[in-house]
Every structure is written in C-alpha cells, then in structure tokens.
Design a protein around this motif. Sequence first.
Motif, mmCIF file in Angstrom:
data_model
loop_
_atom_site.group_PDB
_atom_site.id
_atom_site.type_symbol
_atom_site.label_atom_id
_atom_site.label_comp_id
_atom_site.label_asym_id
_atom_site.label_seq_id
_atom_site.Cartn_x
_atom_site.Cartn_y
_atom_site.Cartn_z
ATOM 1 N N TRP A 112 -51.649 -27.100 -16.886
ATOM 2 C CA TRP A 112 -50.695 -26.483 -15.955
ATOM 3 C C TRP A 112 -51.357 -26.193 -14.621
ATOM 4 O O TRP A 112 -52.530 -25.821 -14.558
ATOM 5 N N GLU A 113 -50.570 -26.368 -13.535
ATOM 6 C CA GLU A 113 -51.095 -26.178 -12.176
ATOM 7 C C GLU A 113 -50.037 -25.570 -11.282
ATOM 8 O O GLU A 113 -48.841 -25.596 -11.579
ATOM 9 N N LEU A 114 -50.522 -25.062 -10.136
ATOM 10 C CA LEU A 114 -49.623 -24.783 -9.022
ATOM 11 C C LEU A 114 -49.304 -26.134 -8.408
ATOM 12 O O LEU A 114 -50.224 -26.877 -8.037
ATOM 13 N N PRO A 115 -48.026 -26.485 -8.280
ATOM 14 C CA PRO A 115 -47.689 -27.824 -7.793
ATOM 15 C C PRO A 115 -48.082 -28.007 -6.327
ATOM 16 O O PRO A 115 -48.097 -27.052 -5.558
ATOM 17 N N GLY A 116 -48.393 -29.248 -5.958
ATOM 18 C CA GLY A 116 -48.787 -29.549 -4.583
ATOM 19 C C GLY A 116 -49.329 -30.947 -4.468
ATOM 20 O O GLY A 116 -49.000 -31.813 -5.285
ATOM 21 N N GLU A 135 -40.705 -33.395 -2.826
ATOM 22 C CA GLU A 135 -40.843 -34.659 -3.569
ATOM 23 C C GLU A 135 -40.993 -34.432 -5.074
ATOM 24 O O GLU A 135 -40.413 -35.148 -5.873
ATOM 25 N N GLU A 136 -41.818 -33.453 -5.422
ATOM 26 C CA GLU A 136 -42.184 -33.291 -6.842
ATOM 27 C C GLU A 136 -41.200 -32.436 -7.620
ATOM 28 O O GLU A 136 -41.093 -32.578 -8.844
ATOM 29 N N LEU A 137 -40.528 -31.505 -6.920
ATOM 30 C CA LEU A 137 -39.683 -30.526 -7.619
ATOM 31 C C LEU A 137 -38.252 -30.475 -7.113
ATOM 32 O O LEU A 137 -37.426 -29.771 -7.685
ATOM 33 N N GLU A 138 -37.999 -31.191 -6.013
ATOM 34 C CA GLU A 138 -36.664 -31.175 -5.385
ATOM 35 C C GLU A 138 -36.230 -29.773 -4.972
ATOM 36 O O GLU A 138 -35.067 -29.409 -5.079
ATOM 37 N N ILE A 139 -37.209 -28.966 -4.520
ATOM 38 C CA ILE A 139 -36.845 -27.650 -3.964
ATOM 39 C C ILE A 139 -37.305 -27.568 -2.512
ATOM 40 O O ILE A 139 -38.252 -28.257 -2.110
ATOM 41 N N GLU A 140 -36.612 -26.713 -1.778
ATOM 42 C CA GLU A 140 -36.986 -26.433 -0.391
ATOM 43 C C GLU A 140 -37.742 -25.111 -0.380
ATOM 44 O O GLU A 140 -37.245 -24.107 -0.907
ATOM 45 N N VAL A 141 -38.943 -25.139 0.221
ATOM 46 C CA VAL A 141 -39.724 -23.912 0.363
ATOM 47 C C VAL A 141 -40.256 -23.829 1.785
ATOM 48 O O VAL A 141 -40.262 -24.819 2.511
ATOM 49 N N VAL A 142 -40.735 -22.626 2.121
ATOM 50 C CA VAL A 142 -41.457 -22.442 3.376
ATOM 51 C C VAL A 142 -42.859 -21.960 3.015
ATOM 52 O O VAL A 142 -43.015 -21.009 2.240
ATOM 53 N N GLY A 143 -43.864 -22.655 3.539
ATOM 54 C CA GLY A 143 -45.257 -22.308 3.254
ATOM 55 C C GLY A 143 -45.602 -20.938 3.826
ATOM 56 O O GLY A 143 -45.197 -20.624 4.944
ATOM 57 N N VAL A 199 -36.915 -29.396 -10.515
ATOM 58 C CA VAL A 199 -36.772 -30.507 -11.463
ATOM 59 C C VAL A 199 -38.153 -31.149 -11.587
ATOM 60 O O VAL A 199 -38.840 -31.327 -10.587
ATOM 61 N N ALA A 200 -38.561 -31.500 -12.804
ATOM 62 C CA ALA A 200 -39.878 -32.119 -13.006
ATOM 63 C C ALA A 200 -39.799 -33.616 -12.698
ATOM 64 O O ALA A 200 -39.621 -34.437 -13.585
ATOM 65 N N VAL A 201 -39.950 -33.966 -11.414
ATOM 66 C CA VAL A 201 -39.865 -35.372 -11.009
ATOM 67 C C VAL A 201 -41.125 -36.122 -11.456
ATOM 68 O O VAL A 201 -41.041 -37.237 -11.957
ATOM 69 N N GLU A 202 -42.306 -35.499 -11.255
ATOM 70 C CA GLU A 202 -43.571 -36.174 -11.574
ATOM 71 C C GLU A 202 -44.332 -35.472 -12.691
ATOM 72 O O GLU A 202 -45.324 -35.989 -13.178
ATOM 73 N N HIS A 203 -43.892 -34.253 -13.025
ATOM 74 C CA HIS A 203 -44.628 -33.485 -14.036
ATOM 75 C C HIS A 203 -43.999 -33.658 -15.409
ATOM 76 O O HIS A 203 -42.868 -34.086 -15.546
#
Length: 137
Positions: free
Chosen positions: A35-39, A58-66, A95-99
């Motif tokens: 398990w990891e922090l995604p990035g 790309e990986e989770l299909e969520i919008e975030v602000v750094g 969504v787990a696109v790559e995980h």
Amino acid sequence: MVRIVVAGAVIREWGGANRVLLAQRAYPPHLAGLWELPGGKVEEGESPAQALERELREELEIEVVGGDRIGDAVPVGDDLELRAYRARWVAGEPVAVEHRALGWFDDAEVVRLADSGEMVPADVGWVRELVDLLRRP
Ligand code: 523
C-alpha cells in the motif's frame, strides 16, 4: 539527475475517524500488493502540485489540489526523490485505474500496515506525520 516523485494524502472523515486514502500497487513485482500514497513522477515543465493533481486524476479519477508537504523527502535508489503532500479533495469518487485496490485507513490501520510490512517501504517514512494528521480533530 534526480527525478522527483510526488505522493498525495487525501484525508476524509467518516465513521467517526479521519482516514487517508491508500492504494495497493499492482507493479513492479517487488512492490505489488503493498500500500502507498498514490502519485508518480513529476514530468518536465510541471510543478510538484501539478504533477500530483495530474497523477491522481489519471490513477484515481479524482480532482485534488496539492497542499502542504508531509514529512521529509525519501530518496529511493540513486535517481528518485519521493515527496509527500496533502491533497485536498475537490471532486470525484476514487476508482482504482492502475492499482489493485483502494482503501480508507484510520491512524491505527496505517500503523498496522506499516508494522506488518504491507506498506511500500519509502512510504513508511511518512507514517509518523500521517498519524499525527489523522489524530487531529
Ligand atoms: N513510489 C513509492 N511510493 C509512492 C509512490 C507514488 C511511488 O515508493 N507512494 C516509487 C515507486 C517507483 C517510483 O516511486 O519506484 C515511481 O512511482 P510510480 O511507478 O507510481 O510512478 P509513475 O506512475 O510516474 O511511473 P511510471 O510507471 O514509470 O510512469
């Protein structure tokens, strides 16, 4: 040249506890299942915040602000430097696109993952700071 890898902590409160979104890697073989922090890697011309926002889209299909940095940079081998940041959730359900899987973990669960060797080794370096964040009201 050292490449910067950014990893984001999305924290949400539910079920009476603050929880961080962790993602279970599917590759490479020595990290699969952990398990990891995604990035991911910062691309040329991007700021770390932009890279984090792109990677989580790309990986989770969520919008975030750094947001703010968490803990210290962690060197991986000779050519990577990992940095963790807060990532403020804006929109979308992950969504787990790559995980392999995704999960929301409270402070005790994060410690258990780290202690049992189920966390990506570099990320274990941020557990103390993550737990402090999760224990804040
Ligand atoms: N880590 C790591 N922890 C962590 C991340 C996001 C990445 O230890 N939380 C390491 C794993 C890899 C390297 O950083 O050795 C690059 O991460 P990766 O594969 O998630 O980055 P991408 O998606 O940019 O890489 P490519 O698949 O090469 O495009």
